[in-house]
Write an enzyme that holds these catalytic residues in place. Structure first.
Site, PDB file in Angstrom:
ATOM      1  N   VAL A  30      12.292 -58.536 -30.459  1.00 35.46           N
ATOM      2  CA  VAL A  30      13.376 -59.522 -30.574  1.00 35.46           C
ATOM      3  C   VAL A  30      14.744 -58.858 -30.440  1.00 35.46           C
ATOM      4  CG1 VAL A  30      14.511 -61.174 -32.114  1.00 35.46           C
ATOM      5  CG2 VAL A  30      12.019 -61.213 -31.879  1.00 35.46           C
ATOM      6  N   ASP A  49      18.118 -47.402 -33.540  1.00 37.88           N
ATOM      7  CA  ASP A  49      16.674 -47.492 -33.769  1.00 37.88           C
ATOM      8  C   ASP A  49      16.123 -46.091 -34.011  1.00 37.88           C
ATOM      9  OD1 ASP A  49      13.741 -48.184 -33.457  1.00 37.88           O
ATOM     10  OD2 ASP A  49      14.621 -50.081 -32.813  1.00 37.88           O
ATOM     11  N   GLY A  54       9.669 -49.517 -32.483  1.00 39.39           N
ATOM     12  CA  GLY A  54      10.379 -49.924 -31.274  1.00 39.39           C
ATOM     13  C   GLY A  54       9.900 -49.152 -30.060  1.00 39.39           C
ATOM     14  N   TYR A 165       6.788 -56.407 -47.277  1.00 36.10           N
ATOM     15  CA  TYR A 165       7.652 -57.126 -46.332  1.00 36.10           C
ATOM     16  C   TYR A 165       8.271 -58.367 -46.974  1.00 36.10           C
ATOM     17  CZ  TYR A 165       9.087 -59.264 -41.881  1.00 36.10           C
ATOM     18  OH  TYR A 165       9.804 -59.817 -40.851  1.00 36.10           O
TER      19      TYR A 165
END
Length: 332
Positions: A30, A49, A54, A165
């Site tokens: 995203v 990042d 990623g 999370y």
């Protein structure tokens, strides 16, 4: 003043030239799509990042843009030195988000959403930048009300397999609101519901990439439980448009973003088999603990202040995502 008051409606800029957008997690699915969206609007984009989840290929795409700048760093340890750099918007999008990550990276997930969020908020405070926290529908846990509205406070197991999370994102929301109320930071909060599309990791572990990859290989599609649990699937470009609308809204409290169309997992599996012309069968496995039974966002709040409506159908989105996965498979 009501949120539906015309004076509160979103006014989207026609161009972002002269603006700088910092995107944390820019190598992700995203965030890289968001980064390219703002680059195409003329903004300078600074990407951060550490490549834990990623993809370097996403950064290679963004590096083709003249106005893109990238820093490899761990935002929960420290940020690059941005002394003298003008930053207008900070998008906090850096967090592993797949259930397979919850088992492997629980502490990293908690740290990026706590210490990392604080570092980004401190930068926003110092720069006078608008800050957007990308939270998640996971803050609702396994919801006891359906569909989910923003004023629902959730049903979350704080020590369950998803807690690293769920609770980290709940903390990130609280941290974001605390910086707004204590320091006046201009904050926004989004709660992202299930999203899919090109640039997803093929081994992401979430339902759509799992089903597409299994169907393309002719393997059995693995459905957990009876498959009657539901999800709402939003194509990534629709999600980016929702993010853009919230960024330019006038409300500091959370917005649900996603697609309100609801599918059972079993129906999604059958649809993907049919759409891809696959010979795959469906097999059922044990439902994981704390797996949400039903998920669908109420989008009334966002739609009251903007023209946001999802544009990409599930059929078209699946076709585009499958094509992307096929291209990846051919390269490997």
């Amino acid at each position: 003043m009501s949120i539906s008051d015309p004076s509160k409606r979103v006014e989207l800029p026609s161009s972002m030239e002269g603006k700088t957008v910092l995107v944390a997690g820019a190598a992700g699915f995203v965030p890289s799509t968001v980064s390219e969206f703002y680059l195409n609007l003329g903004a300078k984009v600074i990407g951060l990042d550490n490549f834990v989840t990623g993809s370097r290929s996403n950064i290679e795409i963004l590096n083709k843009y003249e106005n893109f700048e990238f820093h490899e760093c761990n935002i929960y340890e420290s940020l690059p030195d941005f002394s003298g750099v003008k930053i207008d918007y900070i998008l906090s999008l850096a967090s592993p988000a797949s259930p397979i990550d919850f088992k492997v990276l629980p502490l990293e997930i908690m740290r990026v959403n706590s210490e990392g969020t604080m570092h980004l908020l401190e930068l926003a405070k110092d720069k006078g930048a608008r800050f957007l926290e990308a939270s998640t529908s996971e803050v609702y846990g396994d919801p006891e009300i359906h569909p989910q509205r923003e004023d629902y406070v959730g049903h979350v197991n704080p020590i369950g397999p998803r807690a690293c999370y769920d609770e980290a994102k709940r903390f990130a929301e609280a941290m974001t609101m605390s910086y707004h109320t204590k320091y006046g930071v201009d904050t926004r909060i989004i709660r992202i519901f299930n999203t899919y599309g090109p640039r997803m990791r093929p081994n992401d572990g979430r339902v759509i990439p799992n089903f597409i990859n299994q169907a393309m290989k002719g393997e059995d599609l693995t459905v957990y439980g009876d498959g009657l649990q539901t999800r709402s699937f939003c194509y990534v470009t629709d999600l980016v448009n929702a993010i853009h609308n919230v960024l330019f809204s006038h409300d500091h409290t959370p917005f649900n973003i996603g697609n309100p169309d609801e599918y059972t997992i079993l129906d999604a599996a059958k649809y993907i088999i049919e759409a891809l012309g696959s010979t795959s069968k469906i097999v059922h496995l044990e439902l994981p603990k704390d797996d949400p039974k039903r998920r669908r966002p109420v989008l009334d709040k966002l739609q009251a202040v903007s023209d946001y409506r999802p544009q990409v159908s599930f059929k078209d989105g699946i076709a585009k995502t499958a094509l992307y996965f096929k291209e990846i498979a051919q390269k490997n």
